[in-house]
Design a protein around this motif. Structure first.
Motif, PDB file in Angstrom:
ATOM      1  N   GLN A 297      48.131  65.534  24.372  1.00 28.85           N
ATOM      2  CA  GLN A 297      47.938  65.699  25.979  1.00 28.85           C
ATOM      3  C   GLN A 297      48.588  65.540  27.159  1.00 28.85           C
ATOM      4  N   THR A 302      54.289  63.917  31.809  1.00 29.80           N
ATOM      5  CA  THR A 302      56.068  64.579  31.924  1.00 29.80           C
ATOM      6  C   THR A 302      56.701  64.096  32.993  1.00 29.80           C
ATOM      7  N   SER A 331      49.704  73.827  32.877  1.00 34.70           N
ATOM      8  CA  SER A 331      49.503  72.370  32.647  1.00 34.70           C
ATOM      9  C   SER A 331      49.045  71.228  32.324  1.00 34.70           C
ATOM     10  N   VAL A 478      48.065  76.613  25.859  1.00 34.81           N
ATOM     11  CA  VAL A 478      48.199  74.996  26.585  1.00 34.81           C
ATOM     12  C   VAL A 478      47.379  74.472  26.770  1.00 34.81           C
ATOM     13  N   THR A 485      52.665  70.675  24.515  1.00 35.75           N
ATOM     14  CA  THR A 485      52.864  70.494  26.088  1.00 35.75           C
ATOM     15  C   THR A 485      54.312  71.104  26.652  1.00 35.75           C
TER      16      THR A 485
END
Length: 521
Positions: A297, A302, A331, A478, A485
């Motif tokens: 992760q 991203t 996140s 998450v 992810t």
């Protein structure tokens, strides 16, 4: 089950934006022409329709309600109002009393009951959305009462773009209704009805105005709609510039940039409800160690992925897209230093390197970009990524294998709900399953299962609480479980004629243009 869309592909074309380009003068008249990149119709029966024809069906048929993604609420359509019992198991809808089907039959509660019961009986497409309904009563012509086996937000269910259409089950008379539909006939209440259909033709489908539509008509509305099959993005863009089409459903980022500076062209950019996910194997292999999952992760940037897609994607701060209840930040921030320490703590170093397997959709360049960036980040951390592009059926079969040794460490796929409710992600992807189907993270978390089981009732009777529960649940999956992810949301980039107003891109109905809402200038 909920539907999976696994084929939104973005073709990267190197086109230079040209400021000041001018579109040809308007000659479209009263016909709205939609340039769509795929064949439109694969199924004419509204009970089982579950594919591209939704862009036409939404103009032929209507449901009891419609979801307004911008306002995050359900709006009236064929139903003017509705109430629910305190326990969320009895819903009463009041119907409009001025609606007729294209067959001439008047819409009433009996017609609604017959329509939904036939859809349930056929059990095709998205018919499962009506599974909670145990019985339907029709106390008077404008009242429909649903009794549910368990509470759900039936107003949301009734707004679905699949499986929720109301249609005239008596359209074929004593004949076979399914066979009647196959002749490209429709039995809806929408503003348009079928004019012509030629399978395989470039102009595949033409609709004409239904004169007795309850919503009425003005001189500023399109009286006909055409669907033109245009696979190539560049061709569709050229057709729009020449005024041969009114609307283009997809663009490359480069063409979209050009469209924003082209006179006579309008553009729309909307974040969708469809996200790309990297599901991590929580049950076997090296990623069964949560330290490894957390490290991956933290090695996934991203923001860099979204930047590299040049406007074709939007941030996914969690599993739930904006516009649905429960959205919020769930996140994990990239941190290569912490990731390397986690890998070392898990026993992986230069003498004991980590090797991971990943599967993704063959031919999907956006997914391929993510894989390339992830591979580079993992390599810098001493991890080797074995990424395999596969056809969906093969990828899915491998992921569902009864032999854990045959499964992948990372499974990449898109997800999209059938109606505007986030339960789709959690009930399918993260609820414990003895035999994996879409639970391709193989997560087994009793607290997650308990939350998933309680959410339909909360959504039905206490939506504010449901929103908090969804946010807590996605953070658990998450962050706490590190099972996935969320990489990004697909962004819809459209171009269309500036000769009309009123276009709204509603992600609850992907690629649909509600043409009756438009007004020509």
């Amino acid at each position: 089950m909920w539907t999976l869309l696994a084929g939104v592909l973005a073709t990267t074309l190197a086109l230079t934006a040209c400021a000041g380009t001018t579109r040809a003068p308007s000659s479209a008249g009263s016909t709205f022409t939609y340039a769509f990149h795929l064949n439109v119709v694969t199924e004419w029966d509204p009970a089982v329709s579950y594919s591209n024809e939704s862009i036409a069906m939404a103009n032929l048929y209507e449901s009891l309600t419609r979801y307004d993604a911008a306002a995050k609420k359900v709006e009236p359509l064929l139903a003017t109002s509705w109430t629910k019992s305190a326990d969320g198991r009895r819903w009463t809808f009041t119907l409009r009393d001025d609606v007729t089907f294209h067959t001439g039959r008047k819409l009433d509660s009996t017609a609604v009951k017959e329509s939904i019961e036939r859809t349930k009986k056929l059990a095709g497409g998205a018919a499962y959305i009506w599974d909670p309904v145990s019985s339907i009563e029709t106390p008077d012509p404008t009242t429909v009462v649903f009794d549910l086996a368990y509470p759900v937000a039936l107003d949301l269910v009734a707004s679905s773009g699949y499986g929720a259409y109301v249609y005239d089950t008596q359209a074929a008379g004593t004949g076979d209704l399914a066979a009647w539909f196959k002749k490209a006939k429709d039995a809806g209440t929408g503003p348009y009805t079928v004019d012509t259909w030629t399978a395989g033709a470039e102009t595949e489908l033409r609709l004409k105005a239904y004169d007795d539509y309850w919503g009425g008509w003005t001189d500023q509305q399109y009286r006909a709609v055409e669907f033109r099959v245009t696979p190539e993005v560049t061709t569709a863009w050229q057709l729009l510039q020449r005024d041969d089409v009114s609307f283009v459903d997809r663009l490359t980022p480069q063409i979209f940039e050009q469209a924003t500076t082209t006179k006579g062209v309008g553009t729309s950019e909307t974040s969708s409800f469809q996200n790309l996910l990297a599901l991590y194997n929580t049950a076997s292999g090296p990623m069964a160690d949560i330290r490894v999952r957390r490290a991956i992760q933290m090695l996934t940037d991203t923001k860099a992925i979204i930047s590299a897609l040049h406007g074709a994607a939007a941030p996914a701060d969690g599993l739930i897209p904006p516009g649905l209840i429960g959205e919020g930040d769930a996140s994990v921030k990239p941190d290569a230093t912490v990731a390397k320490k986690l890998l070392a703590d898990a026993g992986y170093d230069a003498g004991h390197p980590l090797r991971l397997s990943l599967t993704y959709a063959q031919g999907d360049k956006d997914q391929g970009l993510y894989v390339t960036l992830l591979g580079s980040a993992l390599k810098a951390a001493g991890v080797q990524l074995d990424a395999r592009p596969m056809q969906w059926d093969a990828q899915w079969t491998r992921g569902k294998s009864a032999d854990p040794s045959q499964r992948q460490d990372i499974f990449v796929m898109y997800w999209y709900p059938d109606y505007a409710d986030p339960l789709s992600w959690f009930a399918n992807l993260f609820k414990s399953a003895k035999d994996p189907y879409f639970n391709l993270a193989y997560l087994e978390d009793a607290s997650v299962d308990a939350s998933v089981a309680s959410l339909p009732k909360e959504t039905a009777i206490a939506p504010a609480q449901a929103a908090r529960s969804y946010l807590d649940l996605q953070r658990r999956i998450v962050v706490d479980d590190a099972a996935v992810t969320p990489l990004y949301l697909i962004k819809y980039q459209r171009a269309y004629s500036a000769d009309f107003t009123g276009y709204v891109d509603n992600p609850a109905y992907p690629n649909v243009v509600f043409v009756h809402d438009l007004r020509t200038k």
